[in-house]
Enzyme design. Sequence first.
Site, PDB file in Angstrom:
ATOM      1  N   ARG A  75       1.744  -0.039  -4.248  1.00 51.44           N
ATOM      2  CA  ARG A  75       1.783   1.031  -4.750  1.00 51.44           C
ATOM      3  C   ARG A  75       1.453   2.439  -5.735  1.00 51.44           C
ATOM      4  O   ARG A  75       2.146   3.584  -5.922  1.00 51.44           O
ATOM      5  CB  ARG A  75       3.424   1.292  -5.350  1.00 51.44           C
ATOM      6  CG  ARG A  75       4.504   1.002  -4.762  1.00 51.44           C
ATOM      7  CD  ARG A  75       6.210   0.732  -4.913  1.00 51.44           C
ATOM      8  NE  ARG A  75       6.153   0.090  -6.381  1.00 51.44           N
ATOM      9  CZ  ARG A  75       6.981   0.207  -6.859  1.00 51.44           C
ATOM     10  NH1 ARG A  75       8.283   0.890  -6.701  1.00 51.44           N
ATOM     11  NH2 ARG A  75       7.472   0.202  -8.591  1.00 51.44           N
ATOM     12  N   ASP A  76       0.027   2.330  -6.129  1.00 56.03           N
ATOM     13  CA  ASP A  76      -0.371   3.348  -6.644  1.00 56.03           C
ATOM     14  C   ASP A  76      -1.469   3.358  -6.666  1.00 56.03           C
ATOM     15  O   ASP A  76      -2.927   3.604  -7.266  1.00 56.03           O
ATOM     16  CB  ASP A  76      -0.377   3.344  -8.474  1.00 56.03           C
ATOM     17  CG  ASP A  76      -0.823   4.172  -9.280  1.00 56.03           C
ATOM     18  OD1 ASP A  76      -0.586   5.552  -8.791  1.00 56.03           O
ATOM     19  OD2 ASP A  76      -0.215   4.376 -10.450  1.00 56.03           O
ATOM     20  N   LEU A  77      -2.144   3.340  -5.449  1.00 53.63           N
ATOM     21  CA  LEU A  77      -3.242   3.361  -4.857  1.00 53.63           C
ATOM     22  C   LEU A  77      -4.132   4.748  -5.268  1.00 53.63           C
ATOM     23  O   LEU A  77      -3.670   6.070  -4.517  1.00 53.63           O
ATOM     24  CB  LEU A  77      -3.622   3.128  -3.259  1.00 53.63           C
ATOM     25  CG  LEU A  77      -3.588   1.583  -3.184  1.00 53.63           C
ATOM     26  CD1 LEU A  77      -3.711   1.811  -1.346  1.00 53.63           C
ATOM     27  CD2 LEU A  77      -4.955   0.829  -3.699  1.00 53.63           C
ATOM     28  N   THR A 124       1.032   7.724  -8.725  1.00 55.17           N
ATOM     29  CA  THR A 124       0.640   9.374  -8.992  1.00 55.17           C
ATOM     30  C   THR A 124       0.937  10.249  -7.344  1.00 55.17           C
ATOM     31  O   THR A 124       0.285   9.819  -6.524  1.00 55.17           O
ATOM     32  CB  THR A 124      -0.548   9.204  -8.542  1.00 55.17           C
ATOM     33  OG1 THR A 124      -1.464   7.875  -9.977  1.00 55.17           O
ATOM     34  CG2 THR A 124      -1.672   9.709  -9.483  1.00 55.17           C
TER      35      THR A 124
END
Length: 181
Positions: A75-77, A124
């Site tokens: 969920r935040d690559l 992000t």
Amino acid sequence: EMQLLALMDHPHVAKVLDAGTTPSGRPFFVMERVDGKPLTRYADEHRLTIEERLRLFLQVCEAIQYAHHKEIVHRDLKPSNILVVSDGNGGANSKVIDFGIAQALTRRMSEHTVNAESGQMVGTPEYMSPEQAMGERTIDARSDIYALGTVAYEMLTGAPPFTGASVQAIVARVLSSEAEP
């Protein structure tokens, strides 16, 4: 994060080495030190060819595929959560880090993890899928795949596909699928 990472043992995912609680009862975990540079910065500083960039990117894809097989969505690559370390022989290895907002895909696992509440944007903005930007609770592996696409785009073009003056502007562009000209 510790519980999810403890389930994984992959050469391109940072490892959990120890966990416990302090004498005052605060939980802690010790992770493998990854003394690397963010993916895009490493690629640019080392003037990697497209083939070399894609070789590193494939390592990241393998790590995320492994996480998905373990029923975990990152969920935040983004480039700063993918560190690259030179191997000393002219090559490089990537490590996916920061599973801090990762989500379990199954109910069995989600009982032990923190999931985003509906309507809450987590991640992000420049790299998140439209579903994630809308705060949908039912995020799945497709959100990570979308993020991988934005990372690959940035690796190959030098800039993320969506930018803006504010988080709201970026999210509006992501939701309207209005890529940079």
